[in-house]
Scaffold this active site. Structure first.
Site, mmCIF file in Angstrom:
data_model
loop_
_atom_site.group_PDB
_atom_site.id
_atom_site.type_symbol
_atom_site.label_atom_id
_atom_site.label_comp_id
_atom_site.label_asym_id
_atom_site.label_seq_id
_atom_site.Cartn_x
_atom_site.Cartn_y
_atom_site.Cartn_z
ATOM 1 N N HIS A 234 -1.773 -4.284 -2.065
ATOM 2 C CA HIS A 234 -1.705 -3.032 -2.824
ATOM 3 C C HIS A 234 -2.714 -3.037 -3.976
ATOM 4 C CE1 HIS A 234 1.659 -1.907 -0.399
ATOM 5 N NE2 HIS A 234 2.452 -2.823 -0.915
ATOM 6 N N ASP A 282 2.585 -1.936 6.440
ATOM 7 C CA ASP A 282 3.612 -2.114 5.415
ATOM 8 C C ASP A 282 5.001 -1.685 5.896
ATOM 9 O OD1 ASP A 282 4.931 -2.611 3.074
ATOM 10 O OD2 ASP A 282 3.651 -1.391 1.802
#
Length: 407
Positions: A234, A282
């Site tokens: 991220h 994810d």
């Protein structure tokens, strides 16, 4: 035709197709595929990552090993159909629902291994170390009981995972480990892949500053020897100086644009970053190479009010530049050899068409229906004419699990 280069035809060759390297998926929580579409409603207050996490915990506490295997199989099937050929599974659902370890401490990891073998996807296991609910060693919450290990039990888990698949190390986040634990995990990892969530949410950044006086990436770079085997997942909320530090370290930034958009995380400042990146699915709310690359480029366009942000001087086609960058960075993050090269596994994705740049651009930006024709992983023909061999049977098992979880 491979990457636009014609070869002599042989029996059973694919006609009229472009062969591209399979894309590594550098960040997946496969069990969260069971939540897809089920958290898209407003509660009483403001919705954000933390309210979504409460719903995720609710599902996580109910899933048994059979459920995990069924959901992971479906996620891996969809990854292959979407153009991924390898996956790094950031795996933290370790223990039984009451928080006690299974007789086999890697029972859940072994189910992921079985799912990957059935689907045919290359698996890198990233058993997650999770010990605390917040910075400074805050005791874990009751809802996190299935995730928790100490360094001793984690070392046993990691050793067992090495018998199942290629294995790395994954401290969940700076808030979930103490500095001492993080250094122990670096030692366990050695040169193997080492992945960590970092700077995904503004609240995380604020809490890290309150704890240490430093932002998360800044703290990490000052206190830990971050190197090319690291993947910083991220890194959404970072400064230009932190971007420079990440690039200089040689680490890969793991971008998950669809999930980051779904959770309202924010936009990674790609124009400040000159290092390597890859893509991951994810939470697996929507799985596909094209979907991740499209969201990556479009989020940059929205934030910067520019077009073709991800194109480079070497690759002026935006889709080609992103695809090449994500293949290279993703392979590094998985500790693998990427691309169509001598020594690399025969992980190949075939798209319809006869011009690689045009086919990729249409794949990423301009096609309503899936255009992945065929996928091979280590020579195994997993997807034919857009469909995985387990598509129907896997979906039935998956739907049964979701119905049970919703009952």
């Amino acid at each position: 035709m491979i990457s636009g280069v014609e070869e002599d035809a042989r029996p059973h060759d694919e006609a009229g197709a472009i062969a591209l390297p399979g894309m590594p998926n550098l960040h997946s929580h496969s069990f969260q595929r069971a939540l897809a579409g089920l958290t898209e409603h407003r509660g009483e207050g403001r919705e954000n990552f933390w309210t979504w996490r409460d719903l995720m915990y609710h599902f996580a506490l109910r899933m048994n090993p059979d459920d995990i295997e069924a959901v992971a199989t479906q996620a891996f099937v969809e990854m292959l159909e979407g153009g991924f050929s390898a996956v790094a599974e950031f795996h933290y659902l370790h223990h039984a629902p009451d928080g006690k370890p299974y007789d086999d401490i890697a029972e859940m990891a072994s189910r992921l291994g079985a799912a990957a073998a059935a689907a045919g996807i290359d698996l890198t296991l990233l058993p997650v170390f999770y010990a605390h609910a917040g910075f400074g060693g805050t005791p874990p919450a009751t809802a996190q009981r299935r995730f928790i290990n100490d360094i001793g039990s984690y070392a046993r888990l990691h050793e067992r995972c090495q018998q199942i698949a290629n294995t790395g190390v994954a401290p969940h986040s700076l808030r979930a480990v103490t500095p001492e634990e993080l250094h122990a995990l670096v030692t366990i990892a050695g040169a193997a892949p080492l992945h960590i969530h970092i700077a995904e949410q503004t609240a995380e950044v604020e809490d890290c500053v309150a704890w240490s006086g430093l932002r998360p990436v800044d703290w990490l770079m000052r206190h830990v020897p971050v190197a090319a085997n690291w993947c910083l997942v991220h890194a959404t909320h970072v400064t230009p100086a932190e971007c420079t530090g990440m690039a200089a370290s040689g680490a890969v930034v793991g971008l998950c644009p669809v999930t980051e958009a779904n959770l309202g995380d924010g936009i990674f400042p790609i124009r400040d970053f000159s290092g390597k990146y890859g893509i991951g699915s994810d939470s697996n709310v929507l799985i596909g190479v094209a979907e991740e690359l499209r969201m990556l480029e479009y989020s940059q366009r929205l934030g910067l009010r520019q077009r073709n942000v991800m194109a480079t001087a070497a690759a002026r086609s935006t889709a080609t530049a992103m695809f090449q960058g994500a293949v290279t960075g993703g392979a590094q993050a998985l500790g693998a050899i990427g691309g169509l090269a001598v020594g690399a596994p025969a992980n190949i994705v075939a798209l319809a068409g006869d011009d690689p740049d045009i086919a990729l651009a249409q794949f990423v930006f301009a096609t309503r229906a899936p255009v992945v024709k065929d996928v091979w992983v280590r020579g195994r023909h997993c997807v034919r004419d857009g469909r995985h061999e387990l598509a129907e049977s896997s979906r039935k098992r998956f739907d049964a699990v979701v119905r049970k979880l919703l009952a």
